[in-house]
Write an enzyme that holds these catalytic residues in place. Structure first.
Site, PDB file in Angstrom:
ATOM      1  N   SER A 158      30.213  -7.420 -19.431  1.00 59.44           N
ATOM      2  CA  SER A 158      29.227  -6.950 -20.407  1.00 59.44           C
ATOM      3  C   SER A 158      27.947  -6.626 -19.645  1.00 59.44           C
ATOM      4  CB  SER A 158      28.954  -8.063 -21.420  1.00 59.44           C
ATOM      5  OG  SER A 158      27.831  -7.757 -22.236  1.00 59.44           O
ATOM      6  N   TYR A 171      27.674 -16.789 -24.552  1.00 66.15           N
ATOM      7  CA  TYR A 171      28.201 -15.460 -24.206  1.00 66.15           C
ATOM      8  C   TYR A 171      27.630 -15.001 -22.860  1.00 66.15           C
ATOM      9  CZ  TYR A 171      29.667 -10.593 -24.999  1.00 66.15           C
ATOM     10  OH  TYR A 171      30.256  -9.350 -24.893  1.00 66.15           O
TER      11      TYR A 171
END
Ligand code: NAD
Length: 276
Positions: A158, A171
């Protein structure tokens, strides 16, 4: 040999074709994983689909891929938070396709909340699915890839592997972690014809992002429209979402011969987010 001789031959390295290669794409019942599975199938690759979800829908997805692209698909419902199920998924792919040429660690989950109220069980689940699953899957596929001296491993990280945002402790930690893991395995496999890379997408409008819009609105005390405009698309100078298909095309590129010297890389596809 005379200059310009008709007999002059240019040595051309044969291009390995992707047709007939086989891939595991975790979390491919939805979103980015499904787009990658479809992009691989469009190249003639056989794909083992994995992910949660309604079995009738999974069957429909597989049938559509098989009919559209004339490839074989398999399915494993392995839970990516469980090491033994991940090992069974890899075994299943080996027995179906006789080899696993490509592994895409894509399955991922998210939870948005301030650190002081972030549920500990969400932390554990996110680290397990987004990070530990890739460790378990890579250690299961690498020995065979080494023997065959060819392999491609793509970890869907990401932009949050490179930069942080508030309220995403687990995350961001998992995505920074998977980038470190990517680099380690890339170094360990570099002399074995295997590449290991992390694709770092910005925001893609998938169920994962749709779900975090109300969560982010709550955490920041703003409306959902403001989340999309002022948080998600604000992060990306293009002010556009990345598409899952664009990530699928990047994954195909990494698998091809042109990607053979790209390893240990963090490849952003995020509308300029991390250039700021
Ligand atoms: P999605 O919710 O559409 O898909 C997630 C997939 O993972 C689904 O197939 C789901 O069934 C599967 N999955 C979830 N938990 C699982 C488990 N325990 N076991 C097996 N499968 C499980 O999400 P997405 O947006 O397509 O995300 C895919 C990956 O891309 C994730 O790793 C995510 O972090 C990453 N990513 C997404 C974005 C984005 O904006 N959507 C941006 C950057 C990175």
């Amino acid at each position: 040999m005379k200059h310009g001789s008709a007999a002059a031959k240019v040595e051309v390295t044969p291009r390995p074709k992707l047709r007939g290669k086989s891939a595991i794409v975790t979390g491919s019942t939805s979103g980015i994983g499904l787009a990658i599975a479809r992009a691989f199938a469009a190249q003639g690759m056989n794909v083992l689909i994995n992910g949660l979800g309604d079995q009738t829908q999974v069957k429909r997805t597989r049938t559509a891929i098989e009919k559209e692209f004339g490839v074989n698909t398999g399915y494993s419902g392995a839970d990516m938070s469980k090491a033994d199920e991940i090992a069974a998924m890899v075994e299943r792919a080996h027995s179906m396709f006789q080899k696993v040429d490509v592994l895409v660690n894509n399955a991922g989950i998210q939870h948005v909340a301030p650190i002081e109220t972030f549920p500990a069980e969400k932390w554990d689940a996110i680290i397990a699915v987004n990070l530990s699953a890739a460790f378990h899957a890579m250690r299961a596929v690498v020995p065979e890839m080494k023997k065959r001296r060819w392999g491609r491993i793509i970890n869907i990280a990401s932009a949050h592997a490179l930069v942080a945002s508030p309220f995403k402790s687990a995350y961001v930690a998992s995505k920074h972690g998977i980038l470190g893991l990517t680099r380690v395995v890339a170094l360990e496999t570099a002399e074995h014809g295997i590449t290991v890379n992390a694709i770092c997408p910005g925001y893609v409008l998938t169920p994962l992002v749709e779900k975090q819009i109300p969560e982010t609105a709550k955490a920041r005390g703003i409306s959902e429209e403001e989340v999309v405009r002022d948080v998600l698309l604000h992060a990306q100078p293009t002010h556009q979402f990345v598409t899952a298909e664009q990530i699928g095309a990047l994954a195909v590129f990494l698998c091809g011969d042109s990607g053979a010297q790209i390893t240990g890389a963090a490849i952003p596809i995020e509308g300029g987010w991390t250039a700021q």
